[in-house]
Motif scaffolding. Sequence first.
Motif, mmCIF file in Angstrom:
data_model
loop_
_atom_site.group_PDB
_atom_site.id
_atom_site.type_symbol
_atom_site.label_atom_id
_atom_site.label_comp_id
_atom_site.label_asym_id
_atom_site.label_seq_id
_atom_site.Cartn_x
_atom_site.Cartn_y
_atom_site.Cartn_z
ATOM 1 N N HIS A 105 2.361 1.686 -3.465
ATOM 2 C CA HIS A 105 1.340 2.146 -4.404
ATOM 3 C C HIS A 105 1.045 3.633 -4.188
ATOM 4 O O HIS A 105 0.943 4.399 -5.147
ATOM 5 C CB HIS A 105 0.063 1.330 -4.243
ATOM 6 N N GLN A 106 0.928 4.046 -2.933
ATOM 7 C CA GLN A 106 0.659 5.445 -2.635
ATOM 8 C C GLN A 106 1.817 6.332 -3.103
ATOM 9 O O GLN A 106 1.595 7.375 -3.705
ATOM 10 C CB GLN A 106 0.426 5.620 -1.140
ATOM 11 N N GLY A 107 3.041 5.908 -2.842
ATOM 12 C CA GLY A 107 4.199 6.678 -3.276
ATOM 13 C C GLY A 107 4.293 6.768 -4.789
ATOM 14 O O GLY A 107 4.619 7.824 -5.340
ATOM 15 N N ARG A 108 3.993 5.666 -5.472
ATOM 16 C CA ARG A 108 4.026 5.662 -6.936
ATOM 17 C C ARG A 108 2.968 6.608 -7.492
ATOM 18 O O ARG A 108 3.224 7.359 -8.440
ATOM 19 C CB ARG A 108 3.805 4.241 -7.445
ATOM 20 N N THR A 109 1.778 6.606 -6.893
ATOM 21 C CA THR A 109 0.700 7.477 -7.355
ATOM 22 C C THR A 109 1.058 8.943 -7.138
ATOM 23 O O THR A 109 0.848 9.777 -8.024
ATOM 24 C CB THR A 109 -0.607 7.135 -6.606
ATOM 25 N N GLU A 110 1.627 9.250 -5.964
ATOM 26 C CA GLU A 110 2.025 10.632 -5.693
ATOM 27 C C GLU A 110 3.105 11.090 -6.665
ATOM 28 O O GLU A 110 3.042 12.207 -7.186
ATOM 29 C CB GLU A 110 2.537 10.756 -4.262
ATOM 30 N N ASP A 163 0.825 -1.213 0.000
ATOM 31 C CA ASP A 163 0.000 0.000 0.000
ATOM 32 C C ASP A 163 0.854 1.257 0.000
ATOM 33 O O ASP A 163 0.549 2.227 -0.702
ATOM 34 C CB ASP A 163 -0.941 0.006 1.207
ATOM 35 N N GLU A 164 1.925 1.249 0.782
ATOM 36 C CA GLU A 164 2.827 2.400 0.824
ATOM 37 C C GLU A 164 3.508 2.612 -0.532
ATOM 38 O O GLU A 164 3.644 3.744 -0.990
ATOM 39 C CB GLU A 164 3.885 2.211 1.915
#
Length: 99
Positions: free
Chosen positions: A52-57, A49-50
């Motif tokens: 994925h969140q970092g990649r999206t940001e 999840d972390e």
Amino acid sequence: MGRPLWFVAGAGVGVYAAARARRAAESLTADGLRDRLRGWQAGARLFADEVHQGRTERETELREQLGLRPHGAPELTTPSASHSTAPSTAPSTEMKDLH
């Protein structure tokens, strides 16, 4: 004063070693292994999840820097003249039964 100090130190080490041995024995039981596996799964899920969140940001930052449209937003296009939504007035090619 030397003997009581060594006795207390030895007793403390013995209690600590017994507690560690009990924990090691519990972790090798079926329930202990299951708990450890669930812990690893939860950790892996949080890590994913972390990431994925970092990649999206980061993708959002790059899109803003490069002036690209936001991810997932539809592109606006103008309809061409060949794509009309009006009903066709051409004769039907359907064969009618004349009997």
